[in-house]
Scaffold this motif. Structure first.
Motif, PDB file in Angstrom:
ATOM      1  N   CYS A  48       0.830  -1.202   0.000  1.00 25.20           N
ATOM      2  CA  CYS A  48       0.000   0.000   0.000  1.00 25.20           C
ATOM      3  C   CYS A  48       0.866   1.255   0.000  1.00 25.20           C
ATOM      4  O   CYS A  48       0.518   2.267  -0.628  1.00 25.20           O
ATOM      5  N   GLY A  49       2.023   1.192   0.687  1.00 22.39           N
ATOM      6  CA  GLY A  49       2.941   2.327   0.691  1.00 22.39           C
ATOM      7  C   GLY A  49       3.483   2.622  -0.698  1.00 22.39           C
ATOM      8  O   GLY A  49       3.688   3.800  -1.066  1.00 22.39           O
ATOM      9  N   ARG A  50       3.690   1.584  -1.486  1.00 24.49           N
ATOM     10  CA  ARG A  50       4.179   1.800  -2.852  1.00 24.49           C
ATOM     11  C   ARG A  50       3.116   2.446  -3.734  1.00 24.49           C
ATOM     12  O   ARG A  50       3.421   3.255  -4.607  1.00 24.49           O
ATOM     13  N   ILE A  51       1.859   2.103  -3.500  1.00 26.46           N
ATOM     14  CA  ILE A  51       0.781   2.733  -4.270  1.00 26.46           C
ATOM     15  C   ILE A  51       0.589   4.176  -3.803  1.00 26.46           C
ATOM     16  O   ILE A  51       0.443   5.090  -4.613  1.00 26.46           O
ATOM     17  N   GLY A  52       0.568   4.358  -2.500  1.00 28.62           N
ATOM     18  CA  GLY A  52       0.598   5.691  -1.914  1.00 28.62           C
ATOM     19  C   GLY A  52      -0.719   6.385  -1.699  1.00 28.62           C
ATOM     20  O   GLY A  52      -0.929   7.015  -0.663  1.00 28.62           O
ATOM     21  N   HIS A  53      -1.661   6.302  -2.650  1.00 28.97           N
ATOM     22  CA  HIS A  53      -2.885   7.118  -2.522  1.00 28.97           C
ATOM     23  C   HIS A  53      -3.993   6.513  -3.384  1.00 28.97           C
ATOM     24  O   HIS A  53      -3.744   5.908  -4.413  1.00 28.97           O
ATOM     25  N   CYS A  54      -5.231   6.719  -2.933  1.00 23.76           N
ATOM     26  CA  CYS A  54      -6.401   6.314  -3.705  1.00 23.76           C
ATOM     27  C   CYS A  54      -7.475   7.380  -3.527  1.00 23.76           C
ATOM     28  O   CYS A  54      -7.766   7.798  -2.398  1.00 23.76           O
ATOM     29  N   SER A  59     -10.910   2.592  -6.364  1.00 23.06           N
ATOM     30  CA  SER A  59     -10.319   1.388  -5.784  1.00 23.06           C
ATOM     31  C   SER A  59      -8.953   1.110  -6.389  1.00 23.06           C
ATOM     32  O   SER A  59      -8.698   1.455  -7.551  1.00 23.06           O
ATOM     33  N   VAL A  60      -8.083   0.484  -5.593  1.00 28.11           N
ATOM     34  CA  VAL A  60      -6.796  -0.020  -6.071  1.00 28.11           C
ATOM     35  C   VAL A  60      -6.646  -1.453  -5.570  1.00 28.11           C
ATOM     36  O   VAL A  60      -7.384  -1.888  -4.679  1.00 28.11           O
ATOM     37  N   LEU A  61      -5.670  -2.170  -6.135  1.00 29.78           N
ATOM     38  CA  LEU A  61      -5.570  -3.602  -5.854  1.00 29.78           C
ATOM     39  C   LEU A  61      -4.172  -3.990  -5.399  1.00 29.78           C
ATOM     40  O   LEU A  61      -3.173  -3.468  -5.903  1.00 29.78           O
TER      41      LEU A  61
END
Length: 226
Positions: A48-54, A59-61
Motif C-alpha cells: 500500500c505504501g508503494r501505491i501511496g494514494h487512492c 479502488s486499487v488492488l
C-alpha cells in the motif's frame, strides 16, 4: 448471477478478492480495515505504501498475501455528510466490483462501506450496496458476498420483514370476509393448509429463501425489496 449476504468475518471468506474499506492514504485504520491488515501480514502495508494514494470513490488492488483471497481491493468510501455522499458511495461500490471483474475474479466479498467512523448509517450503506450490486450483476457473471457486521442485526431484521411482506403481497389473495362466517365442509384444517403452500413459502419457513430481487439469504440475512 445472485449474490449472498452473510454475517461472517470477511478475512475468513474464501473468495478471489476481498474489499478493504480504505482511507485515501491507504494506511492502516481500525475496524474491518485493521482486521484485513492483521490477517494479510506485514507485506500489505509495504504494498500500500508503494501505491501511496487512492481517490475517494475509487479502488486499487494488492495481492491478498496471507488471506485466503488472492487479491485485496482497497476501496475508499466518502465521509458521510447526509445524502450528498450517496453518489460517491455508489461509485465506491461500483469501482470495487469493476476492478474485481477486470482482474478476472469469479467471486468477491464486500463489507459495508463508509459506516462506523465515516458516519454513514448501516441501513443506508446496505441499501446503496444492494442497488449497485443488483445493477452490476445484470451484465456481469460474478459471485458477490456482502459481509455484514455483527452489530447490523436491527438492519437485518428490518430487511427480513421487507422480504416477507413482498412475498405475501405477490403470492396471496385477499379472501372476502363472508368466507369466515362459519366453518364449512370445504374448510381445510391448519396442517393441510400449511402443507399446500407453494415450495417458496415452505422454504421461507426454514430460513433460507430466495427474494424478489434474486438474492439467496441465509437465516441471518435479508434483502431490501422496498
Amino acid at each position: 448471477m445472485p449474490f449472498t449476504i452473510v454475517r461472517e468475518n470477511i478475512v475468513s471468506l474464501r473468495t478471489d478478492a476481498v474489499v478493504n474499506p480504505a482511507i485515501p492514504s491507504l494506511t492502516e485504520e481500525d475496524g474491518v480495515n485493521a482486521e484485513i491488515y492483521a490477517a494479510a501480514g506485514r507485506r500489505l502495508a509495504a504494498a500500500c505504501g508503494r501505491i501511496g494514494h487512492c481517490e475517494v470513490g475509487r479502488s486499487v488492488l494488492t495481492p491478498g498475501y496471507s488471506l485466503p483471497a488472492k487479491y485485496i481491493i482497497h476501496t475508499v468510501g466518502p465521509v458521510w455528510d447526509g445524502g450528498n455522499g450517496a453518489g460517491t458511495l455508489e461509485a465506491a461500490y461500483r469501482s470495487a466490483l469493476e476492478l474485481a471483474w477486470k482482474k478476472g475474479c469469479g467471486s468477491v466479498a464486500i463489507p459495508l462501506l463508509s459506516v462506523g467512523g465515516y458516519g454513514c448509517p448501516a441501513e443506508v450503506s446496505l441499501e446503496i450496496a444492494l442497488r449497485v450490486i443488483r445493477t452490476f450483476l445484470k451484465n456481469h457473471d460474478l459471485m458477490v458476498m456482502l459481509s455484514l457486521p455483527k452489530w447490523s442485526g436491527p438492519v437485518l431484521r428490518r430487511e427480513r420483514l421487507c422480504a416477507v411482506r413482498s412475498y405475501v403481497d405477490k403470492h396471496f389473495r385477499v379472501i372476502a370476509p363472508a368466507a369466515f362466517a362459519a366453518p364449512g365442509a370445504n374448510s381445510a384444517p391448519p396442517a393441510a393448509a400449511g402443507a399446500a403452500l407453494p415450495p417458496l413459502a415452505q422454504s421461507a419457513a426454514v430460513g433460507r429463501r430466495p427474494t424478489r430481487c434474486g438474492i439467496w439469504m441465509n437465516p441471518l440475512a435479508g434483502c431490501s425489496c422496498g
